[in-house]
Design a protein around this motif. Structure first.
Motif, mmCIF file in Angstrom:
data_model
loop_
_atom_site.group_PDB
_atom_site.id
_atom_site.type_symbol
_atom_site.label_atom_id
_atom_site.label_comp_id
_atom_site.label_asym_id
_atom_site.label_seq_id
_atom_site.Cartn_x
_atom_site.Cartn_y
_atom_site.Cartn_z
ATOM 1 N N ARG A 197 0.910 -1.212 -0.154
ATOM 2 C CA ARG A 197 0.008 0.117 0.027
ATOM 3 C C ARG A 197 0.809 0.912 -0.001
ATOM 4 N N ILE A 198 1.830 1.083 0.914
ATOM 5 C CA ILE A 198 2.870 2.325 0.933
ATOM 6 C C ILE A 198 3.569 2.620 -0.375
ATOM 7 N N PHE A 199 4.083 1.870 -1.014
ATOM 8 C CA PHE A 199 4.826 2.005 -2.446
ATOM 9 C C PHE A 199 3.744 2.169 -3.489
ATOM 10 N N ARG A 201 1.108 3.627 -3.143
ATOM 11 C CA ARG A 201 0.778 5.307 -2.728
ATOM 12 C C ARG A 201 1.866 6.095 -3.549
#
Lengths: 240, 509
Positions: A197-199, A201
């Motif tokens: 999810r972080i990457f 985003r």
């Protein structure tokens, strides 16, 4: 129907479903071969190797996933599964065991065709070694490891590039969380979906016009991600 | 046996009373020596009171007599003799005896009254709790469990209750596995009606009494009570006490009409099962043809002949839209069945809140095409740990409702915001709105306001399902409206947390 038409093997025990699939696929230029049972499907797949397989999971003689496994033992033919809703775990399992993509019943013809063409394009790309994947304004040169949007270079970190590369190799088809996590971070992080999810985003901030309303890097809830050609996506939406 | 016990208890009490009198004497003696107190005899009332309260009447009288003797001996002239010189001192001591006797009697009877009142209060409390549990019980198994616990608290022993007939779910109870084979066969005997009651040794030294809960009414089932390690000669005595308690309890069960509650519960669960099986199979049977209808409509709308005639393409569109709607209704029925069978098991993962919103909107693009949609999504929302599929279905339901209950062309605003410790996904429409009363009933299964029913068709299941899905994910749904025709805002509140581990982001990542 000429021999030049790509052959699609439709495996479904419901006659009405086979009927509309035949009509829709023939209109799209396919030559259609029906199979009612799993045994039938495996026989036809060897007798007349198809260019595409559309496989329903509920078959009278064996489970669709068994047909998939036995087919995958010797064939890498593009394969789309017809699935029922609300069973994401099963979709993931089928994708892991070699299905290229799925559509959820009931589905529109355009949606199925978009998935099928994407899977077939990937097949061609792998066999011809074509290095550049174009997804709307986005171009990913897998040989030179260069990403551009409308010709302008986009700078990505190594992990961001790796993520985009995996999605580009399957452009148009869904890629599971587990596959991405394993390929980018390694097996110990198979369940760390928040890494993804972080990457994603970060990646969206670099490749999407509006990162809060992505048009290229789409989320398939509970399953994975899909890189979509925007024009094709809007066509599908319009036709649907 | 019981008589011996009582004598022993009284002797012990009397001994304690004598000790208390002795202690009192020492205290009084110390007081008379140091403070020149001449009349210490009234202090002797203290051990009498204490004995009367805690030890009973006989120890209290023993304390009174001992008090008279000791005070006569120590504190009345001639000192250190039981002989009393002056007649008024004799009168004093007689008065003391009378006061002590009355005091001890009062203390003792007050204590008994208090104990009875306390016991009665506890019984009433238990009974009240029991009847409340009965009223809340939704299945026969629940009722049997309530009866079992009620009886266990009454007889103060381990109790296992067996329902009658089709109490299949009772057999799955884990602690029944602990019962020995002998107890089981005794239970079978009683259940079969071959005997009304029997006692059996479980082989491990405990005696079990097995009998019907009520001798008249078989509905209450069969009860096995662990009497403990009772000597054979005492079994009848213990059994009689338990029997007395049980016959009182059985009368209570009769009075509360537990039998009818049991039958109702059994009937209800069977009807529920049948209804759900029917819904399940009908839904499945409907879905396959629906997939054909919907698929065929999309093929037709693409065919050259139909594509060039606008009237025909719109007809193909109608077929598709209606099939889509029907499919949604069927999905709702299936979801409702899953919820009432408690088969909702969230598969939680970290998810970007906007992904849920976008996915729900994308899926409904056609249904929303008649409205002006505006999006207000914060770009840096924290991740939430939920089942994204369930939350998407819940959110989609709210979006569907907004589209259904607001006029074509009116705006719908979808927002995703952070609010304190929650991520809030909300949908605002300018449609029929909610009155305060409608808002209160919102989310009940099958509830549809009269005004809503007039607007469009529906099952009244949607929001109920959405609520169940959101609750399963630790969130809540709220609806706000200024009143009829003032529009509605429905929001999903989901708490967020921070992932336990963060990916290590180095210069190479």
């Amino acid at each position: 129907m000429t021999e030049a038409n790509p052959v699609v093997l439709v495996v479904d025990d419901e006659v009405q479903i086979r009927r509309f699939l035949r009509a829709g696929l023939e209109l799209d230029g396919f030559s259609v071969q029906d199979a009612e049972t799993g045994a039938d499907a495996l026989r036809w797949a060897t007798l007349k190797p198809p260019d595409l397989v559309i496989l329903d999971l509920g078959l009278p003689d064996m489970d669709g996933s068994e047909v998939l496994e036995r087919l995958r033992a010797w064939s890498s033919v593009p394969l789309i599964v017809l699935s029922v809703r609300s069973n994401e775990a099963e979709k993931v399992r089928l994708l892991e065991s070699g299905a290229d993509d799925y559509v959820v019943k009931p589905f529109g013809m355009a949606e199925l065709l978009a998935r099928a063409h994407a899977a077939m394009r990937r097949h061609v790309r792998v066999s011809t070694g074509e290095p550049v994947v174009k997804v709307g304004p986005l171009a990913i040169d897998l040989a030179a490891r260069i990403v551009t949007i409308n010709g302008a270079r986009v700078m990505l970190t190594p992990k961001e590039y790796r993520l985009l590369q995996l999605l580009a190799q399957h452009a148009g088809n869904v890629v599971t969380h587990q596959f991405l996590l394993k390929e980018v971070w390694g097996s110990p992080h198979l369940h760390d979906t928040h890494y993804l999810r972080i990457f994603v985003r970060k990646l969206r901030q670099k490749i999407e016009v509006d990162p809060t309303q992505p048009r290229i890097l789409l989320t398939e809830l509970g399953v994975g991600y899909r890189l979509v050609v925007p024009e094709a996506a809007s066509q599908v939406a319009a036709a649907n | 046996m019981v008589g011996m016990d009582a004598v022993r208890r009284e002797l012990r009490g009397s001994a304690i009373a004598l000790v208390m009198v002795a202690v009192t004497t020492v205290v009084v003696y110390a007081l008379t020596q140091s403070l020149e107190v001449r009349r210490g005899s009234v202090i002797y009332l203290l051990p009498v009171l204490l004995a009367g309260w805690h030890l009973g009447l006989i120890p209290a009288l023993v304390a009174a007599v001992a008090g008279v003797l000791w005070s006569g001996y120590f504190f009345f002239s001639p000192y250190y003799s039981f002989y009393l010189a002056r007649p008024n001192e004799i009168l004093n001591l007689v008065l003391f005896m009378v006061v002590a006797g009355v005091t001890s009697h009062l203390a003792n009877s007050m204590k008994m009254q208090t104990e009875i009142a306390r016991k009665r209060e506890k019984e009433m409390g238990d009974l009240y709790a029991f009847s409340r549990r009965l009223a809340a019980a939704s299945s026969a198994a629940d009722i049997y469990l309530a009866i079992e616990q009620h009886l266990a608290s009454l007889v103060q022993r381990k109790v296992v209750l067996f329902g009658t007939g089709s109490g299949g779910d009772r057999d799955a109870k884990p602690d029944q596995g602990a019962l020995s084979q002998r107890v089981h066969s005794a239970i079978a005997e009683v259940q079969a009606g071959r005997t009304l009651a029997t006692t059996v040794d479980d082989g491990a030294g405990d005696i079990w009494l097995v009998r019907r809960v009520s001798q008249k009414n078989t509905d209450f089932g069969v009860i096995a009570i662990d009497l403990g390690s009772v000597r054979p000669s005492d079994i009848d005595e213990v059994r009689k006490r338990v029997d007395d308690v049980l016959s009182d309890a059985a009368a209570t069960l009769e009075r509360l009409d537990v039998a009818r509650a049991l039958n109702d519960a059994k009937m209800r669960s069977e009807t529920e099962l049948l209804r759900e099986a029917l819904i399940g199979s009908v839904s499945h049977e409907l879905r396959t043809p629906l997939a054909s209808i919907l698929g065929a409509a999309t093929v037709l709308s693409k065919s050259a002949v139909i594509a060039k005639d606008e009237r025909l393409t719109s007809l193909a569109g109608v077929v598709r839209d209606e099939a889509d709607r029907l499919n949604n209704d069927i999905q709702n029925l299936l979801d409702a069945t899953r919820i009432s069978r408690a088969q909702i098991r969230p598969r939680q993962e970290w998810i970007e809140p906007q992904d849920i919103v976008n996915s729900a909107l994308e899926r409904r693009r056609r249904r929303l095409s008649a409205h002006t949609l505006s999006l207000d999504v914060d770009s840096n929302l924290p991740f939430i740990y939920v089942d994204p599929v369930l939350v998407e279905q819940a959110f989609g339901q709210i979006v569907d409702n907004a589209a259904k209950y607001s006029p074509p062309g009116s705006p719908i605003t979808v927002a995703a915001k952070r609010n304190g410790r929650d991520v809030v996904l909300s949908v605002h429409d300018e449609g029929v709105g909610l009155t305060a009363q409608e808002n209160a009933q919102l989310g009940e299964r099958f509830f549809r306001g009269a005004r809503h029913a007039a607007t469009t068709s529906g099952s009244g299941l949607g929001l109920w399902i959405a609520k169940a899905f959101v609750t399963a994910n630790g969130g809540k749904i709220e609806a706000a409206s200024a009143g009829a025709d003032q529009g509605t805002t429905v929001s999903i509140h989901l708490p967020f947390a921070t992932p336990a581990s963060q990916p290590e982001v180095g210069p190479d990542d």
